[in-house]
Design an enzyme around this catalytic site. Structure first.
Site, PDB file in Angstrom:
ATOM      1  N   HIS A  77      -1.492  10.676   1.051  1.00 29.99           N
ATOM      2  CA  HIS A  77      -1.659   9.322   0.518  1.00 29.99           C
ATOM      3  C   HIS A  77      -1.685   9.349  -1.009  1.00 29.99           C
ATOM      4  O   HIS A  77      -0.988   8.583  -1.678  1.00 29.99           O
ATOM      5  CB  HIS A  77      -2.954   8.700   1.060  1.00 29.99           C
ATOM      6  CG  HIS A  77      -3.236   7.346   0.488  1.00 29.99           C
ATOM      7  ND1 HIS A  77      -2.473   6.243   0.812  1.00 29.99           N
ATOM      8  CD2 HIS A  77      -4.160   6.921  -0.391  1.00 29.99           C
ATOM      9  CE1 HIS A  77      -2.928   5.198   0.157  1.00 29.99           C
ATOM     10  NE2 HIS A  77      -3.945   5.587  -0.596  1.00 29.99           N
TER      11      HIS A  77
ATOM     12  N   GLU B  94       0.825  -1.221   0.000  1.00 31.95           N
ATOM     13  CA  GLU B  94       0.000   0.000   0.000  1.00 31.95           C
ATOM     14  C   GLU B  94       0.857   1.268   0.000  1.00 31.95           C
ATOM     15  O   GLU B  94       1.792   1.398   0.802  1.00 31.95           O
ATOM     16  CB  GLU B  94      -0.920  -0.007   1.232  1.00 31.95           C
ATOM     17  CG  GLU B  94      -1.927   1.138   1.211  1.00 31.95           C
ATOM     18  CD  GLU B  94      -2.916   1.082   2.365  1.00 31.95           C
ATOM     19  OE1 GLU B  94      -2.943   0.086   3.100  1.00 31.95           O
ATOM     20  OE2 GLU B  94      -3.656   2.076   2.517  1.00 31.95           O
TER      21      GLU B  94
ATOM     22  N   ASP C 124       4.250 -14.868  11.004  1.00 29.01           N
ATOM     23  CA  ASP C 124       2.905 -15.258  10.594  1.00 29.01           C
ATOM     24  C   ASP C 124       1.950 -14.086  10.870  1.00 29.01           C
ATOM     25  O   ASP C 124       1.526 -13.881  12.009  1.00 29.01           O
ATOM     26  CB  ASP C 124       2.530 -16.509  11.404  1.00 29.01           C
ATOM     27  CG  ASP C 124       1.188 -17.094  11.023  1.00 29.01           C
ATOM     28  OD1 ASP C 124       0.324 -16.349  10.549  1.00 29.01           O
ATOM     29  OD2 ASP C 124       1.009 -18.304  11.219  1.00 29.01           O
TER      30      ASP C 124
ATOM     31  N   LYS D 245      -6.712  -0.896  11.728  1.00 27.90           N
ATOM     32  CA  LYS D 245      -6.209  -1.336  10.409  1.00 27.90           C
ATOM     33  C   LYS D 245      -4.944  -0.549  10.079  1.00 27.90           C
ATOM     34  O   LYS D 245      -3.956  -1.100   9.586  1.00 27.90           O
ATOM     35  CB  LYS D 245      -7.295  -1.132   9.341  1.00 27.90           C
ATOM     36  CG  LYS D 245      -6.966  -1.669   7.958  1.00 27.90           C
ATOM     37  CD  LYS D 245      -6.174  -0.702   7.089  1.00 27.90           C
ATOM     38  CE  LYS D 245      -5.956  -1.259   5.695  1.00 27.90           C
ATOM     39  NZ  LYS D 245      -5.008  -0.477   4.902  1.00 27.90           N
TER      40      LYS D 245
END
Ligand SMILES: CC(C)(COP(=O)(O)OP(=O)(O)OC[C@H]1O[C@@H](n2cnc3c(N)ncnc32)[C@H](O)[C@@H]1OP(=O)(O)O)[C@@H](O)C(=O)NCCC(=O)NCCS
Ligand SMILES: NC(=O)c1ccc[n+]([C@@H]2O[C@H](COP(=O)([O-])OP(=O)(O)OC[C@H]3O[C@@H](n4cnc5c(N)ncnc54)[C@H](O)[C@@H]3O)[C@@H](O)[C@H]2O)c1
Ligand SMILES: C[C@@](O)(CCO)CC(=O)[O-]
Length: 451
Positions: free
Chosen positions: A395, A86, A298, A282
């Site tokens: 962004h 991202e 993991d 998130k």
């Protein structure tokens, strides 16, 4: 056309699997073969290593591997490797690192390192008898029967730290657990814990079968349901924090007091509003996962644990918190994470080895700290933008190249757009409009099809 199930797919060669794929799913279009093969590594041994990490592998899936420099952590300077697709995550982490480097940097504290696992079983009989049997007979035997498995871990200072019988019959009839608490030193511990648990189950079966205190009916009622570690490790916890005087937080045109008020309010909203908390967390995991992946750990385990912990007070809430006390702003995260610097892919994947080298060959506790710091930095960067300029400004500035690549812009056009957007907020719409103008077309359909 209806597809037919395939028998023995796993036994086909790599080329055989690709051929099957192309014929069954891609109308025989062998462009797919080129796409898959262009990601193969020329070094056959390296390619084989990657093929063997997983199953039915036909190619490699690239993920950008980036660096976030300037992290001052516990007084030492680090560059954090991050694997993430991202845009703007690495930039935001880097910018947050730069911001805090002159304000004392990040501090990490390991609060605990216990991992957990359970033998889930059914027993229809006298609970009190089972409890006495567990305390007086079984517990010692569970330690004895796993002595071989735990020998090396004990020599490293780890092993089984606690064994408990948990009565769950109020929630499900006849349901009990053997709950094991483990110290797995520098490994994440899944395989060690699961091996111990499977031995516990065997010992439980043998000891109950040969005990004279249980009736035949009780003995026959014993059923092992499953033996598995828990990915919820609330007692394997790291804290990462930053703090400084309020007046040091002036941000561009925004005064320090206004910034703190806005920032604190944003965190409070994530604490009380699950819709916001989910997005807020998130963003934290953008930072954490990128380090978890780069270091070969993991990420599903880390994600599962973090989100369960976020509900610990009965409602999904923020993983980060902040306070202002006596003129000092403090922003922190308490994050349960089970990760390893030994085991799994850590010594197999060349980039993982490199990532660990970049971090100075950390032990598991130090790695917990890096992950928590990346999450905190990421959240600081995102919140700082959200409450000041808005998220899109920064962004989309980072995402601009993706839009231009979709439009197949030339290098010259890319340079033009970087300059064009220097004083404007990038949006998909604004790029298309300017691109049409630049190429002298009246409608976006005349550009490369992009939606
Ligand atoms: C993206 C963002 C960093 C751009 O900030 P900016 O003030 O316009 O950036 P600047 O060009 O002034 O650079 C300041 C620092 O930010 C970081 N940065 C900015 N652009 C970067 C880039 N393209 N690559 C790497 N780091 C970058 C660097 O640390 C840079 O310092 P440096 O020049 O010494 O390397 C900022 O808007 C931000 O943090 N936004 C939040 C993004 C976010 O939360 N994303 C999550 C997904 S939406
Ligand atoms: N639910 C789950 O999360 C789950 C379940 C099963 C498997 N896994 C997978 O298990 C893997 C991790 O398991 P693991 O950590 O047991 O890895 P592992 O079994 O590959 O390696 C760990 C082993 O390394 C040895 N070791 C050597 N030096 C050590 C040290 N200093 N400290 C600790 N151990 C040392 C020990 O024998 C230890 O058991 C991950 O790949 C994960 O994806 C996860
Ligand atoms: C920017 C953010 O949405 C992450 C995007 O990947 C996080 C946040 O809203 O806090």
């Amino acid at each position: 056309m209806n597809k037919q199930p395939v028998e023995g797919f796993s036994k086909l060669s790599k080329d055989g699997k690709i051929e099957w794929l192309v014929n069954e799913y891609l109308n025989g279009d062998d462009k797919a073969i080129k796409t898959l093969k262009q990601y193969w590594n020329n070094d056959e041994d390296l390619q084989k290593l990657h093929d063997e990490f997983s199953e039915n592998t036909i190619s490699n899936f690239y993920m950008p591997f980036g660096l976030a420099p300037n992290f001052l952590i516990n007084g030492r300077l680090y560059t954090i490797p991050m694997a993430i697709e991202e845009s703007s995550v690495v930039a935001a982490a880097s910018k947050a690192a730069k911001f805090w480097i002159n304000r004392g940097g990040f501090k990490t504290t390991i609060l605990s390192t216990e991992k957990l696992g359970h033998v889930h079983f059914i027993f229809k009989g006298d609970c009190n008898k089972l409890k006495t049997f567990f305390d007086e007979v079984l517990k010692d035997k569970l330690h004895q029967d796993t002595a071989d498995i735990t020998k090396n871990m004990r020599a490293r200072g780890g092993g089984i730290s606690k064994l408990e019988l948990i009565d769950k019959t109020s929630q499900m009839e006849n349901y009990f657990q053997i709950k094991g608490t483990f110290e797995t030193v520098d490994s994440m511990g899944a395989n060690f814990i699961n091996s111990c648990l499977e031995q516990f189950a065997k010992t439980l079966q043998t000891e109950i079968a040969t005990s004279s205190i249980f009736s035949d009916q009780e003995k026959e009622s014993l059923q092992i349901v499953m033996c598995i570690l828990s990915n919820y490790t609330p007692d394997c916890m790291v804290r990462a924090e930053v703090s400084c005087k309020v007046e040091e937080l002036k941000d561009g045109k925004v005064s320090a007091e206004e910034f703190v008020e806005k920032f604190t309010r944003a965190v409070r909203i994530a604490e009380i509003e699950p819709y916001r908390a989910t997005t807020h967390n998130k963003g934290i995991m953008n930072g954490c996962d990128a380090v978890v992946i780069a270091t070969g750990n993991d990420f599903r385990a880390v994600e599962a644990c973090a989100h369960t912990y976020a509900t610990k007070d009965g409602r999904y809430s923020s993983l980060t918190h902040c306070e202002v006390e006596d003129g000092i702003f403090r922003f922190w995260i308490d994050l349960p994470i089970a990760v390893g610097t030994i085991g799994g892919l850590t010594s197999l994947h060349p980039l993982v080895k490199l990532a660990l080298d970049i971090l100075g060959k950390p032990n598991a506790k130090e790695l917990m700290g890096f992950i928590a710091v990346a999450g905190l930095a990421q959240n600081f960067g995102a919140l700082r933008s959200l409450v000041t300029t808005g998220i899109q400004k920064g962004h989309m500035k980072m995402h601009l190249m993706n839009i231009l690549n979709q439009l197949e812009a030339t290098e010259e056009e890319k340079q033009y757009f970087v300059n064009y957007f220097k004083d404007k907020t990038v949006s998909h719409h604004a790029v298309i409009n300017e691109f049409c103008r630049l190429r002298g077309v009246s409608h976006p359909d005349e550009l490369k099809k992009i939606d």
